[in-house]
Enzyme design. Structure first.
Site, PDB file in Angstrom:
ATOM      1  N   CYS A 145      -4.060  -0.932  -1.981  1.00 49.63           N
ATOM      2  CA  CYS A 145      -4.317   0.482  -2.233  1.00 49.63           C
ATOM      3  C   CYS A 145      -5.260   0.654  -3.432  1.00 49.63           C
ATOM      4  CB  CYS A 145      -2.968   1.136  -2.517  1.00 49.63           C
ATOM      5  SG  CYS A 145      -3.024   2.862  -2.948  1.00 49.63           S
ATOM      6  N   ASN A 146      -6.331   1.406  -3.216  1.00 49.98           N
ATOM      7  CA  ASN A 146      -7.267   1.664  -4.324  1.00 49.98           C
ATOM      8  C   ASN A 146      -6.619   2.469  -5.434  1.00 49.98           C
ATOM      9  OD1 ASN A 146     -10.479   1.125  -3.845  1.00 49.98           O
ATOM     10  ND2 ASN A 146      -9.310   1.111  -1.958  1.00 49.98           N
ATOM     11  N   THR A 147      -5.760   3.418  -5.055  1.00 52.14           N
ATOM     12  CA  THR A 147      -5.119   4.258  -6.065  1.00 52.14           C
ATOM     13  C   THR A 147      -4.241   3.407  -6.982  1.00 52.14           C
ATOM     14  OG1 THR A 147      -5.178   6.143  -4.547  1.00 52.14           O
ATOM     15  CG2 THR A 147      -3.606   6.257  -6.371  1.00 52.14           C
TER      16      THR A 147
ATOM     17  N   GLU B 269      -5.880   9.344   9.674  1.00 46.16           N
ATOM     18  CA  GLU B 269      -4.521   9.183  10.212  1.00 46.16           C
ATOM     19  C   GLU B 269      -4.326   9.957  11.511  1.00 46.16           C
ATOM     20  OE1 GLU B 269      -1.440   9.333   7.262  1.00 46.16           O
ATOM     21  OE2 GLU B 269      -2.409   7.736   6.125  1.00 46.16           O
TER      22      GLU B 269
ATOM     23  N   CYS C 173     -11.267   3.453  -0.887  1.00 45.89           N
ATOM     24  CA  CYS C 173      -9.984   3.944  -0.345  1.00 45.89           C
ATOM     25  C   CYS C 173      -9.676   3.133   0.911  1.00 45.89           C
ATOM     26  CB  CYS C 173     -10.101   5.433  -0.010  1.00 45.89           C
ATOM     27  SG  CYS C 173      -8.613   6.091   0.798  1.00 45.89           S
ATOM     28  N   THR C 174      -8.395   2.841   1.081  1.00 47.78           N
ATOM     29  CA  THR C 174      -7.977   2.017   2.224  1.00 47.78           C
ATOM     30  C   THR C 174      -8.443   2.544   3.573  1.00 47.78           C
ATOM     31  OG1 THR C 174      -5.926   3.307   2.078  1.00 47.78           O
ATOM     32  CG2 THR C 174      -5.858   1.028   1.271  1.00 47.78           C
ATOM     33  N   HIS C 175      -8.504   3.870   3.704  1.00 46.42           N
ATOM     34  CA  HIS C 175      -8.752   4.459   5.027  1.00 46.42           C
ATOM     35  C   HIS C 175     -10.230   4.487   5.431  1.00 46.42           C
ATOM     36  CE1 HIS C 175      -4.713   5.784   4.194  1.00 46.42           C
ATOM     37  NE2 HIS C 175      -4.617   6.444   5.330  1.00 46.42           N
TER      38      HIS C 175
ATOM     39  N   TYR D 189      -0.203   8.553  -2.224  1.00 48.70           N
ATOM     40  CA  TYR D 189      -0.194   8.332  -3.673  1.00 48.70           C
ATOM     41  C   TYR D 189      -1.411   8.984  -4.337  1.00 48.70           C
ATOM     42  CZ  TYR D 189       3.306   4.466  -3.351  1.00 48.70           C
ATOM     43  OH  TYR D 189       4.426   3.690  -3.157  1.00 48.70           O
ATOM     44  N   GLY D 190      -2.463   9.179  -3.542  1.00 51.03           N
ATOM     45  CA  GLY D 190      -3.756   9.578  -4.097  1.00 51.03           C
ATOM     46  C   GLY D 190      -3.797  10.922  -4.773  1.00 51.03           C
TER      47      GLY D 190
ATOM     48  N   ASP E   2       0.854  -1.191   0.000  1.00 48.89           N
ATOM     49  CA  ASP E   2       0.000   0.000   0.000  1.00 48.89           C
ATOM     50  C   ASP E   2       0.887   1.236   0.000  1.00 48.89           C
ATOM     51  OD1 ASP E   2      -2.436   1.551   0.397  1.00 48.89           O
ATOM     52  OD2 ASP E   2      -1.719   1.903   2.422  1.00 48.89           O
ATOM     53  N   SER E   3       0.270   2.370  -0.247  1.00 52.98           N
ATOM     54  CA  SER E   3       1.003   3.635  -0.240  1.00 52.98           C
ATOM     55  C   SER E   3       1.452   4.039   1.164  1.00 52.98           C
ATOM     56  CB  SER E   3       0.108   4.736  -0.808  1.00 52.98           C
ATOM     57  OG  SER E   3      -1.087   4.806  -0.047  1.00 52.98           O
TER      58      SER E   3
END
Ligand code: DGL
Length: 260
Positions: A69-71, A148, A180-182, A38-39, A6-7
């Site tokens: 990571c979705n991006t 975060e 998105c991961t978050h 990365y997004g 992931d980023s």
């Protein structure tokens, strides 16, 4: 061994789900915290980083790749497949699109980073499966830093969610993809905003389910986390989000750039 990358730290949401569906399986995670996010970067840069990240986890002994990571899933999967054609690879978009298609959703919202939404990949793939569906995509760049900072339930976060999701709610979407991961950390607040009539699809969870169903035999072993920058904050979040990690390591980003 499963190699997840992931980023940054967000991909730990995928690790958590993988542990739920594949308990005890050997897993190495790489989070590119030195070069995150990365997004907001160009597709070209994300592709270069993604190939280096994949090479790093393969160098650690991974035999199956999971792009958390979705991006990267939106813009870099072809580049990774081209570089490592014989390695089984899972990404997060296909399982989420499968889940949308299985629901025969009619009005679908997708939220993610600027790069993911800018790629239009979710919309394109959903329309291939459900040609009559209306897809509304929306970039929500402020949600990553709020997660975060651990501000899952903060009034500020709820305000930002309201602002981003109001137009989707107005369009009466019946399904919302958390692209998105978050965002799994904000699932309750997002579901609350969208109301009971809207199903919320969490790409981390559907991806882990797909890996568990399709990955074949995987070896048991430790869970190790590697980060290209290991600040006290990153370490604290990693320990809180994945308490069962056997080791948390720092890998200098130069090593990742050199190919592991
Ligand atoms: N991991 C990214 C994603 O899922 C979010 C964080 C970033 O922008 O790097 O799109």
């Amino acid at each position: 061994m499963i190699g997840v990358f992931d980023s940054g730290i967000g991909g730990l949401t995928v690790v958590r789900e993988l542990r739920r569906f594949l308990p005890g399986k050997a897993l190495v995670y790489f989070g590119d915290t030195a070069r995150t996010p990365y997004g907001n970067k160009s597709a070209e840069t994300v592709r270069r980083f993604a190939v280096e990240d994949a090479a790093y986890v393969l160098g650690q002994g991974a035999t199956t790749l999971v792009v958390a990571c979705n991006t990267m899933s939106a813009v870099a999967v072809d580049a990774i497949r081209q570089r490592f054609p014989s390695v089984p690879l899972f990404e997060v978009i296909a399982p989420a699109v499968d889940a949308v298609a299985a629901r025969r959703a009619k009005r679908i919202g997708v939220i993610g980073t600027r790069a993911t939404i800018g790629s239009g990949v979710y919309g394109q793939r959903i329309r291939e499966r459900l040609p009559k569906a209306k897809v509304i995509e929306r970039a929500c760049p402020l949600l990553v830093p709020l997660v975060e900072e651990g501000m899952f339930d903060a009034a500020e976060t709820k305000r930002v969610i309201r602002r981003y999701l109001e137009p989707l709610k107005h369009q009466t979407v019946d399904t919302l993809v958390l692209g998105c991961t978050h965002y799994p950390f904000l699932k309750d607040a997002i579901s609350h905003k969208m109301g009971k009539s809207c199903a919320v699809i969490d790409s981390a969870s559907v991806t882990a389910k797909a890996v568990a169903a399709q990955a074949g035999k995987l070896a048991d072993g430790p869970l190790t986390l590697h980060f290209s920058d290991l600040s006290p904050h990153t370490e604290e979040l990693a320990r809180a989000w994945v308490p069962e990690a056997d080791a948390i390591n720092h890998v200098p980003v130069e090593r990742v750039e050199r190919g592991g």
